[in-house]
Design an enzyme around this catalytic site. Sequence first.
Site, PDB file in Angstrom:
ATOM      1  N   LYS A  11       6.861  43.169  61.658  1.00 38.79           N
ATOM      2  CA  LYS A  11       7.196  42.839  60.255  1.00 38.79           C
ATOM      3  C   LYS A  11       8.375  41.876  60.201  1.00 38.79           C
ATOM      4  CE  LYS A  11       9.913  45.698  57.836  1.00 38.79           C
ATOM      5  NZ  LYS A  11      11.152  45.134  57.276  1.00 38.79           N
ATOM      6  N   ASN A  12       9.432  42.182  60.975  1.00 40.77           N
ATOM      7  CA  ASN A  12      10.669  41.409  60.875  1.00 40.77           C
ATOM      8  C   ASN A  12      10.597  40.044  61.547  1.00 40.77           C
ATOM      9  OD1 ASN A  12      11.658  43.414  59.329  1.00 40.77           O
ATOM     10  ND2 ASN A  12      12.937  44.331  60.924  1.00 40.77           N
ATOM     11  N   ARG A  80      14.311  42.249  49.704  1.00 37.58           N
ATOM     12  CA  ARG A  80      15.470  41.573  50.295  1.00 37.58           C
ATOM     13  C   ARG A  80      15.044  40.502  51.295  1.00 37.58           C
ATOM     14  NH1 ARG A  80      20.115  42.617  49.994  1.00 37.58           N
ATOM     15  NH2 ARG A  80      20.432  41.413  51.872  1.00 37.58           N
ATOM     16  N   CYS A 104      21.133  47.537  48.878  1.00 39.12           N
ATOM     17  CA  CYS A 104      20.050  48.513  49.001  1.00 39.12           C
ATOM     18  C   CYS A 104      20.652  49.815  49.478  1.00 39.12           C
ATOM     19  CB  CYS A 104      18.920  47.998  49.864  1.00 39.12           C
ATOM     20  SG  CYS A 104      19.133  48.270  51.622  1.00 39.12           S
ATOM     21  N   ARG A 109      24.865  44.871  51.800  1.00 32.53           N
ATOM     22  CA  ARG A 109      24.075  43.759  52.356  1.00 32.53           C
ATOM     23  C   ARG A 109      24.327  42.430  51.647  1.00 32.53           C
ATOM     24  NH1 ARG A 109      18.201  45.953  54.019  1.00 32.53           N
ATOM     25  NH2 ARG A 109      18.374  44.213  55.464  1.00 32.53           N
ATOM     26  N   PRO A 110      25.551  41.929  51.698  1.00 31.66           N
ATOM     27  CA  PRO A 110      25.842  40.632  51.065  1.00 31.66           C
ATOM     28  C   PRO A 110      25.146  39.496  51.814  1.00 31.66           C
ATOM     29  CG  PRO A 110      27.694  41.349  52.425  1.00 31.66           C
ATOM     30  CD  PRO A 110      26.699  42.479  52.433  1.00 31.66           C
ATOM     31  N   ILE A 111      25.097  38.283  51.239  1.00 30.69           N
ATOM     32  CA  ILE A 111      24.511  37.115  51.928  1.00 30.69           C
ATOM     33  C   ILE A 111      25.556  36.020  52.116  1.00 30.69           C
ATOM     34  CG2 ILE A 111      22.109  37.575  51.204  1.00 30.69           C
ATOM     35  CD1 ILE A 111      22.561  35.343  49.052  1.00 30.69           C
ATOM     36  N   LEU A 113      27.239  35.104  54.607  1.00 33.30           N
ATOM     37  CA  LEU A 113      27.115  34.310  55.844  1.00 33.30           C
ATOM     38  C   LEU A 113      25.983  33.281  55.724  1.00 33.30           C
ATOM     39  CD1 LEU A 113      27.624  37.258  58.356  1.00 33.30           C
ATOM     40  CD2 LEU A 113      29.294  35.474  57.775  1.00 33.30           C
ATOM     41  N   ILE A 317      26.108  49.127  62.062  1.00 29.51           N
ATOM     42  CA  ILE A 317      25.587  47.941  61.368  1.00 29.51           C
ATOM     43  C   ILE A 317      25.602  48.126  59.852  1.00 29.51           C
ATOM     44  CG2 ILE A 317      23.617  46.347  61.176  1.00 29.51           C
ATOM     45  CD1 ILE A 317      24.914  46.298  63.947  1.00 29.51           C
ATOM     46  N   ARG A 387       5.872  50.002  53.652  1.00 28.02           N
ATOM     47  CA  ARG A 387       6.501  48.684  53.717  1.00 28.02           C
ATOM     48  C   ARG A 387       6.540  48.158  55.160  1.00 28.02           C
ATOM     49  NH1 ARG A 387      11.991  48.667  52.768  1.00 28.02           N
ATOM     50  NH2 ARG A 387      11.642  46.528  53.488  1.00 28.02           N
TER      51      ARG A 387
HETATM   52  C1  EPZ Z   1      17.366  42.396  59.436  1.00 24.74           C
HETATM   53  O1  EPZ Z   1      18.008  42.483  58.165  1.00 24.74           O
HETATM   54  C2  EPZ Z   1      16.166  43.347  59.366  1.00 24.74           C
HETATM   55  N1  EPZ Z   1      15.311  42.970  58.264  1.00 24.74           N
HETATM   56  C3  EPZ Z   1      16.646  44.774  59.155  1.00 24.74           C
HETATM   57  O2  EPZ Z   1      15.513  45.639  59.238  1.00 24.74           O
HETATM   58  C4  EPZ Z   1      17.596  45.152  60.275  1.00 24.74           C
HETATM   59  O3  EPZ Z   1      18.114  46.432  60.029  1.00 24.74           O
HETATM   60  C5  EPZ Z   1      18.759  44.140  60.341  1.00 24.74           C
HETATM   61  O4  EPZ Z   1      18.250  42.807  60.503  1.00 24.74           O
HETATM   62  C6  EPZ Z   1      19.698  44.404  61.506  1.00 24.74           C
HETATM   63  O5  EPZ Z   1      19.009  44.428  62.702  1.00 24.74           O
HETATM   64  C7  EPZ Z   1      14.448  41.932  58.425  1.00 24.74           C
HETATM   65  O6  EPZ Z   1      14.395  41.262  59.434  1.00 24.74           O
HETATM   66  C8  EPZ Z   1      13.539  41.645  57.273  1.00 24.74           C
HETATM   67  P1  EPZ Z   1      21.712  41.404  58.996  1.00 24.74           P
HETATM   68  P2  EPZ Z   1      19.165  41.441  57.757  1.00 24.74           P
HETATM   69  O7  EPZ Z   1      21.972  40.210  58.155  1.00 24.74           O
HETATM   70  O8  EPZ Z   1      18.948  40.151  58.427  1.00 24.74           O
HETATM   71  C9  EPZ Z   1      26.090  42.198  57.251  1.00 24.74           C
HETATM   72  C10 EPZ Z   1      14.012  47.333  58.616  1.00 24.74           C
HETATM   73  O9  EPZ Z   1      14.171  48.571  58.615  1.00 24.74           O
HETATM   74  N2  EPZ Z   1      25.948  40.858  56.617  1.00 24.74           N
HETATM   75  O10 EPZ Z   1      21.561  41.193  60.458  1.00 24.74           O
HETATM   76  O11 EPZ Z   1      19.264  41.483  56.288  1.00 24.74           O
HETATM   77  C11 EPZ Z   1      25.084  43.197  56.651  1.00 24.74           C
HETATM   78  O12 EPZ Z   1      25.559  43.761  55.458  1.00 24.74           O
HETATM   79  C12 EPZ Z   1      15.142  46.421  58.095  1.00 24.74           C
HETATM   80  O13 EPZ Z   1      12.994  46.778  59.028  1.00 24.74           O
HETATM   81  C13 EPZ Z   1      27.026  40.320  55.950  1.00 24.74           C
HETATM   82  O14 EPZ Z   1      28.091  40.937  55.860  1.00 24.74           O
HETATM   83  O15 EPZ Z   1      20.429  42.172  58.409  1.00 24.74           O
HETATM   84  C14 EPZ Z   1      24.939  44.196  57.785  1.00 24.74           C
HETATM   85  O16 EPZ Z   1      25.964  45.108  57.720  1.00 24.74           O
HETATM   86  C15 EPZ Z   1      16.249  47.167  57.450  1.00 24.74           C
HETATM   87  N3  EPZ Z   1      26.885  39.094  55.373  1.00 24.74           N
HETATM   88  C16 EPZ Z   1      25.052  43.318  59.023  1.00 24.74           C
HETATM   89  O17 EPZ Z   1      25.702  42.112  58.619  1.00 24.74           O
HETATM   90  C17 EPZ Z   1      25.712  38.367  55.441  1.00 24.74           C
HETATM   91  O18 EPZ Z   1      25.611  37.260  54.900  1.00 24.74           O
HETATM   92  C18 EPZ Z   1      23.722  42.964  59.687  1.00 24.74           C
HETATM   93  O19 EPZ Z   1      22.854  42.484  58.693  1.00 24.74           O
HETATM   94  C19 EPZ Z   1      24.632  38.935  56.134  1.00 24.74           C
HETATM   95  C20 EPZ Z   1      24.771  40.185  56.718  1.00 24.74           C
END
Ligand code: EPZ
Length: 409
Positions: A11-12, A80, A104, A109-111, A113, A317, A387
Amino acid sequence: MHGEVTISGSKNAALPIMAATLLTGEPCVIHRVPNLSDTRFMARILESLGTQVKFERGTLTVRAQKIRGYGDYDLVRKMRGSICIMGPLLGRLRKARVSLPGGCIIGARPINLHLKGFAALGATIKIEGGYVDATARKLNGATMFLGGRAGSTVLGTANVMMAAALADGVTVIESAACEPEVVDLANFLCAMGAQISGAGSPTITVTGVAKLHGAEHEVIPDRIEAATYTIAAAATNGEITLKGARADHLRAVIDKLSEAGVSVEKRGANLVVRRKGKLKSADVTTLPYSGFPTDVQAQMTALFTLTPGISIITERIFESRFMHVSELARLGADIEIEGPSAIVKGGRLLSGAPVMASDLRASAALVIAGLAAKGTTQVNRIYHLDRGYERMDVKMRKLGARIQRIQEK
Ligand code: EPZ
């Protein structure tokens, strides 16, 4: 549980690869796309941007000939993962407008970065009325550091890589995510004509090109689904074969399971899972790849409720990813939360009860605990499960599990 189970496409990996088809007007064909509510949702989002999409028997064909730079507010807001349409839209159209993904249940989960990366490429970012807008007259390659509070960001790395693929000049992403899903996306982008090196390492280099073309690609197997079935087999003291799973994507999981008394052996293109005698307690800390995946934390917590002794699971995480703990307690588990850690006093026999799924991986953990508990467990709100797991009930029944999907009244 006994027998064989075929692991679906990831999925990811599929979600950002589906978004990447927006980078060209030529047809793209993606194989082994899992049939999940998330991937069907992403297909609807692509259609709302003006693409033609055909999704049959795991093969997705997308043609993004004429597209617009903004997605349906409600559609994007609901999933998301759809944030990863921003990079391709900005790369191809120099503009992207999407609804800001809310937090969520597992964390804020801010964006920030993602937006930092787009701004480094020269985009102007505006957040207004629930939308985030990124516009650029020109995108220029740049060197940027994308590490944050919890280390690297998976979709942030994916988004910036896709925008940079059509920028002028060279982009260097430092503290990039190393997940196999990022590598799979980079391989697809290279098949489209992008120039990317270093995917899978913390430093990714993207040399922008003027235009990308159509491509054909097969998505990698889902390592999280494979880990989930592995833990279900261990929890039921079974022996199963995972068809099509990749051991090289599961090193941290296999290593930790071996410590806990579970063997996962490679046999040709498959993995064979079985217990090595009694389960043993162990400590786990979730980390960015190649560390132990946060998406397997809940399932491992369920396993440790069955394991004699004390196991400590630390979630590094996401700040609130222990929603499954109170539901496991309904089945009789003894777990205490201390800051970022769950302290599991395991070894009790669980007893079945009605429980509530709160998110995708928590629901998988409840199914695993239900399989090991005496009596019947009813897991509610399984739309969370659908999902991310393709036909879990059908696959598990083939492995001998007594599991039924019932329509809620
Ligand atoms: C991906 O989410 C996966 N989703 C998540 O899987 C997975 O848990 C996560 O990576 C970590 O491995 C998909 O690929 C669709 P991140 P993503 O940005 O990319 C912080 C599942 O169960 N962060 O790597 O959204 C964030 O809050 C899902 O399949 C910032 O602070 O995760 C988190 O604490 C759930 N600022 C950490 O980084 C940002 O701009 C890692 O998040 C982005 C992230």
